[in-house]
Design an enzyme around this catalytic site. Structure first.
Site, short mmCIF file in Angstrom:
data_model
loop_
_atom_site.label_atom_id
_atom_site.label_comp_id
_atom_site.label_asym_id
_atom_site.label_seq_id
_atom_site.Cartn_x
_atom_site.Cartn_y
_atom_site.Cartn_z
N HIS A 184 48.36 -9.32 42.25
CA HIS A 184 47.32 -8.44 41.70
C HIS A 184 47.08 -8.77 40.23
O HIS A 184 47.90 -8.47 39.37
CB HIS A 184 47.75 -6.97 41.87
CG HIS A 184 46.72 -6.00 41.40
ND1 HIS A 184 46.98 -5.05 40.44
CD2 HIS A 184 45.41 -5.85 41.73
CE1 HIS A 184 45.88 -4.34 40.22
NE2 HIS A 184 44.92 -4.81 40.98
N VAL B 267 50.43 -10.14 36.10
CA VAL B 267 50.11 -10.21 37.53
C VAL B 267 51.24 -9.48 38.26
O VAL B 267 52.42 -9.80 38.06
CB VAL B 267 50.03 -11.66 38.05
CG1 VAL B 267 49.66 -11.68 39.54
CG2 VAL B 267 49.03 -12.49 37.26
N GLU B 268 50.88 -8.47 39.06
CA GLU B 268 51.88 -7.78 39.87
C GLU B 268 52.01 -8.54 41.20
O GLU B 268 51.01 -8.72 41.90
CB GLU B 268 51.46 -6.34 40.13
CG GLU B 268 51.44 -5.48 38.88
CD GLU B 268 50.84 -4.10 39.16
OE1 GLU B 268 51.58 -3.11 39.02
OE2 GLU B 268 49.64 -4.02 39.50
N VAL B 269 53.22 -8.96 41.52
CA VAL B 269 53.46 -9.67 42.77
C VAL B 269 54.18 -8.71 43.72
O VAL B 269 55.20 -8.11 43.35
CB VAL B 269 54.29 -10.95 42.52
CG1 VAL B 269 54.81 -11.53 43.83
CG2 VAL B 269 53.44 -11.98 41.79
N ALA C 253 50.76 -0.59 37.98
CA ALA C 253 49.76 -0.43 36.91
C ALA C 253 48.67 0.57 37.28
O ALA C 253 48.30 1.41 36.46
CB ALA C 253 49.15 -1.78 36.56
#
Ligand SMILES: NC(=O)C1=CN([C@@H]2O[C@H](COP(=O)(O)OP(=O)(O)OC[C@H]3O[C@@H](n4cnc5c(N)ncnc54)[C@H](O)[C@@H]3O)[C@@H](O)[C@H]2O)C=CC1
Ligand SMILES: O=C(O)[C@@H](O)C(=O)[C@H](O)[C@@H](O)CO
Length: 283
Positions: free
Chosen positions: A115, A126-128, A165
């Site tokens: 994301h 970046v959210e993984v 987030a």
């Protein structure tokens, strides 16, 4: 075995996010490809294909950045499963969870979320998010590729709606709209609290560090008194729905909470770039 680096990466969907993602990866990913079903303008730096099967041939990682529509995403994923069953798929969806996107047991092992944040070439985070079924190698390959491009990766330990987030943003937006509706402060002044106070401080120290710096004894008293008074209903979603029904979509329609001219998106991009230029580097 994880795919060797540099991997070849295909970005599908060249809208707001896909373009930023291409800009973020170009220069690092040597075999960078792009595909969009519509005749949108090219984003330089990726080889643009007009045929998805050609674009996907032999690719290691596919970044799915198409319209936020579950049925469109699942139709695309089902097609990809037929043509590149070995590729890792990273979706940048803001809404759907990896376990709900995969279209086959095999795809469940190779699908995860990556994301990004708009503008994707400016915001490092970046959210993984893997599903329980996602192979560790697939997750590590995507994280390695993102880190090589300078991204700050936060890997979630489990799936949750909104990830971290957007849950934090939604909690803050709900309270901001509650304060505005009660006439405590205007939208402009509430934004000033964020842009000249909390926001820049959070770029230097997150909320847990701010609490430690302030003193947990003080924060214990603040939270005990304030939390019961905070907004907890759904009114903010109804209010935003009403704006949307009136055609007030924000910058893209020229009016949201405020009026916007045609340079508003570009000014925002420069402002965000400036903010990240000054941020402490902890990626
Ligand atoms: N806009 C934002 O601020 C953020 C969006 N996201 C997520 O990123 C994804 C993309 O969002 P946006 O870039 O805002 O959307 P967008 O609407 O700007 O762009 C989507 C693009 O995908 C293309 N497309 C649609 N269906 C396709 C298909 N089947 N095959 C190939 N191309 C197709 C469209 O032609 C369009 O160019 C969504 O899942 C969204 O939730 C994530 C973070 C932030
Ligand atoms: O703020 C962002 O860029 C992201 O956290 C999102 O996912 C937003 O919700 C985005 O979908 C809408 O701007």
């Amino acid at each position: 075995m994880s795919a060797p680096y540099p991997a070849s990466v295909l970005v599908i969907g060249l809208g707001t996010m896909g373009r930023g993602i291409v800009r973020a990866l170009r220069g690092t990913v040597t075999d960078l490809r792009s595909f969009d079903e519509a005749p949108v303008t090219d984003e330089p730096g990726a080889r643009r294909y007009n045929d998805l099967a050609d674009a996907a041939r032999g690719v290691d990682i596919i970044i799915e950045a198409i319209v936020e529509d579950l049925s469109a995403k699942r139709t695309l994923l089902r097609y990809l499963e037929g043509i590149v069953p070995e590729a890792i798929i990273a979706s940048t969806t803001s809404t759907f969870l990896p376990s709900g996107l995969a279209t086959s047991p095999a795809q469940r092992r190779r699908l995860l979320l990556a994301h990004f944040f708009n503008p994707a070439d400016v915001v490092p985070l970046v959210e993984v998010v893997p599903a329980e079924s996602t192979d560790r190698d697939a997750v590590e390959t995507v994280i390695r590729m993102l880190r090589a491009t300078g991204k700050s990766v936060v890997r979630l330990q489990r799936e949750v709606d909104g990830l971290v987030a957007n849950r934090l943003q939604a909690a803050l937006i709900r309270e901001a709209m509650h304060l505005r509706a009660r006439g405590v402060a205007s939208a402009e002044d509430i934004d000033r609290v964020l842009t000249t106070g909390l926001g820049p401080r959070w770029s230097a120290a997150g909320c847990f560090e701010v609490m430690d710096q302030g003193g947990l004894d003080v924060w214990a008293r603040v939270l005990r008194r304030l939390v019961p008074d905070l907004a907890s209903g759904h009114e903010c979603a109804d209010e935003v729905d009403e704006l949307v029904l009136r055609g007030q979509l924000g910058v893209k329609s020229g009016r949201g909470f405020a009026s916007h001219d045609s340079d508003a998106a570009e000014r925002y991009r420069h402002a965000v770039e400036g903010a990240f230029g000054a941020r402490r580097d902890d990626s």
